[in-house]
Motif scaffolding. Structure first.
Motif, PDB file in Angstrom:
ATOM      1  N   TYR A  77      47.769  13.091  94.244  1.00 19.47           N
ATOM      2  CA  TYR A  77      47.340  12.853  92.866  1.00 19.47           C
ATOM      3  C   TYR A  77      45.897  13.292  92.644  1.00 19.47           C
ATOM      4  O   TYR A  77      45.554  13.812  91.570  1.00 19.47           O
ATOM      5  N   LEU A  78      45.049  13.103  93.643  1.00 19.59           N
ATOM      6  CA  LEU A  78      43.658  13.574  93.514  1.00 19.59           C
ATOM      7  C   LEU A  78      43.607  15.095  93.443  1.00 19.59           C
ATOM      8  O   LEU A  78      42.821  15.657  92.664  1.00 19.59           O
ATOM      9  N   ASP A  79      44.434  15.756  94.229  1.00 21.29           N
ATOM     10  CA  ASP A  79      44.508  17.219  94.150  1.00 21.29           C
ATOM     11  C   ASP A  79      44.929  17.666  92.754  1.00 21.29           C
ATOM     12  O   ASP A  79      44.425  18.670  92.221  1.00 21.29           O
ATOM     13  N   GLU A  80      45.840  16.938  92.142  1.00 21.07           N
ATOM     14  CA  GLU A  80      46.283  17.277  90.789  1.00 21.07           C
ATOM     15  C   GLU A  80      45.128  17.175  89.799  1.00 21.07           C
ATOM     16  O   GLU A  80      44.974  18.034  88.908  1.00 21.07           O
ATOM     17  N   CYS A  81      44.312  16.147  89.946  1.00 21.59           N
ATOM     18  CA  CYS A  81      43.136  16.013  89.074  1.00 21.59           C
ATOM     19  C   CYS A  81      42.220  17.223  89.204  1.00 21.59           C
ATOM     20  O   CYS A  81      41.752  17.787  88.203  1.00 21.59           O
ATOM     21  N   ILE A  82      41.976  17.617  90.438  1.00 21.56           N
ATOM     22  CA  ILE A  82      41.060  18.737  90.686  1.00 21.56           C
ATOM     23  C   ILE A  82      41.677  20.049  90.207  1.00 21.56           C
ATOM     24  O   ILE A  82      41.009  20.878  89.568  1.00 21.56           O
ATOM     25  N   ASP A  83      42.947  20.241  90.493  1.00 22.46           N
ATOM     26  CA  ASP A  83      43.608  21.490  90.107  1.00 22.46           C
ATOM     27  C   ASP A  83      43.668  21.662  88.589  1.00 22.46           C
ATOM     28  O   ASP A  83      43.585  22.784  88.072  1.00 22.46           O
ATOM     29  N   THR A  84      43.845  20.570  87.864  1.00 23.88           N
ATOM     30  CA  THR A  84      43.949  20.645  86.406  1.00 23.88           C
ATOM     31  C   THR A  84      42.587  20.552  85.711  1.00 23.88           C
ATOM     32  O   THR A  84      42.483  20.840  84.518  1.00 23.88           O
ATOM     33  N   GLY A  85      41.577  20.112  86.451  1.00 23.70           N
ATOM     34  CA  GLY A  85      40.253  19.930  85.856  1.00 23.70           C
ATOM     35  C   GLY A  85      40.067  18.600  85.146  1.00 23.70           C
ATOM     36  O   GLY A  85      38.988  18.327  84.618  1.00 23.70           O
ATOM     37  N   TRP A  86      41.100  17.754  85.127  1.00 20.83           N
ATOM     38  CA  TRP A  86      40.991  16.450  84.470  1.00 20.83           C
ATOM     39  C   TRP A  86      40.393  15.443  85.442  1.00 20.83           C
ATOM     40  O   TRP A  86      41.106  14.809  86.224  1.00 20.83           O
TER      41      TRP A  86
END
Length: 369
Positions: free
Chosen positions: A16-25
């Motif tokens: 989930y943290l990777d998703e935040c970083i990948d999306t910029g959110w």
């Protein structure tokens, strides 16, 4: 050194943290914040969840949302973290203290009514160390006297009272997600409520009281108490495993109790009451009066054996900062005072192994007379 706490972060946290970083959110505008709010509120049976930056901020916002201020009094336990009294004092109100029950370590609900005055606005209950406050008498008193209930469930993730989730009892209830909690976001907190207007007020207060149409025109002073998307992503992954974490904690508590069985000179936590089973947020110990040394000495001796410990809370009426303000002059709460001087807790984190628990138990037996 066996640490007093180490969290488990081996679920979906990294994903989930990777998703935040990948999306910029990464800010408070990210989608994980709303999802975490909704799922956490649903978990404790509330309509609204308002995520904030820590548990102290949750208490501050709750007090402000209820418009508690100068001339008001809030009844609370003498034995708790300073955040509880601090939120009331910063609002200009007065904390009114109640001593602890010596068996559960929670506030003695039989002593609440005698502390109610015409200035009382609210009762703040705090669930301590793994067992809940006996809530039915508190709720009856609140209804009888027309008082609000602020429920600090910071240590009570997954705890139930008569099979109802802690965090579901207050007009406003608060949680902390500090790393030693069952659900952690590193730093973080949550306010939950069923009241639509209180929920909206808490959302406004945590966000500087920005207005929808005129964002930078302020009718009221709020706070920047927002939770980031990164924190919420971590919390959501943790929440997915809360049942597992509670099971682990209860198993740890049972194992410690078995290891310490027959050990003289120490009070162990209650395993259960008529209304709840302990979730052992931490495993606390209180030295008996026949032990010649206090908790500070016990923790020092355990530290020499590479066992991490943490002291119990220090009572509100003995806090130097409050004494300098002229609060609690001449007041005494003997049970809270004894818990503070003779209580401490041993390693209790979710990552603790059975072998480490064996080491802790052996070290405790060594230091006791």
């Amino acid at each position: 050194m066996i640490p007093v706490n180490e969290p488990l972060l081996d679920g979906n946290e990294k994903k989930y943290l990777d998703e935040c970083i990948d999306t910029g959110w990464i800010s408070s505008e990210g989608p994980f914040v709303r999802e975490f709010e909704a799922r956490f509120a649903a978990r404790v049976g509330r309509r609204h969840g308002i995520a904030v930056c820590n548990g102290t901020a949750a208490l501050e916002a709750a007090v402000a949302a209820l418009r508690i201020g100068p001339g008001d009094e809030v009844i609370m336990p003498a034995f708790t973290i300073i955040s509880c009294a601090g939120a009331v004092v910063r609002a200009g109100a007065v904390p009114v203290l109640v001593d602890s029950d010596p068996a559960t370590w929670n506030m003695d609900v039989c002593r609440i009514e005698e502390r109610i005055t015409p200035r009382t606005r609210a009762i703040m209950v705090v669930h301590i160390y793994g067992l809940p406050v006996d809530m039915d008498p508190v709720l009856k008193l609140a209804e009888k006297h027309g008082l609000k209930v602020i429920e600090d469930a910071a240590e009570a993730h997954g705890l139930t009272y008569h099979d109802r989730h802690c965090g579901s009892f207050g007009d406003l209830s608060t949680f902390s997600f500090y790393p030693n909690k069952h659900v952690t976001t590193g730093e973080g907190g949550m306010i939950v409520t069923d009241d639509d207007m209180l929920a909206e007020r808490c959302r406004s207060l945590r966000n500087l009281c920005f207005q929808n149409k005129k964002r930078f025109v302020h009718e009221e002073l709020g706070f920047n108490f927002r939770m980031t998307n990164l924190q919420a992503a971590l919390g959501l992954a943790q929440l997915e495993r809360l049942d597992q974490f509670v099971e682990v904690k209860r198993r740890m508590g049972q194992r410690y109790t078995e290891l310490f069985a027959g050990t003289k000179g120490v009070q162990l936590p209650m395993q259960s009451t008529e209304y709840a089973d302990n979730i052992y947020w931490v495993y606390g110990l209180v030295l008996g009066d026949d032990v010649a040394f206090d908790a500070d000495e016990a923790m020092q001796r355990l530290g020499e054996r590479k066992i991490g410990t943490r002291p119990f809370f220090w009572p509100m009426h003995e806090q130097p900062v409050f004494r300098r303000m002229g609060l609690f002059a001449g007041e005494s709460y003997p049970v809270a005072e004894r818990l503070a001087r003779r209580g401490f807790y041993v390693p209790s984190g979710l990552a603790l192994t059975d072998a480490q628990m064996d080491e802790v138990a052996a070290a405790l037996v060594e230091i006791l007379p």
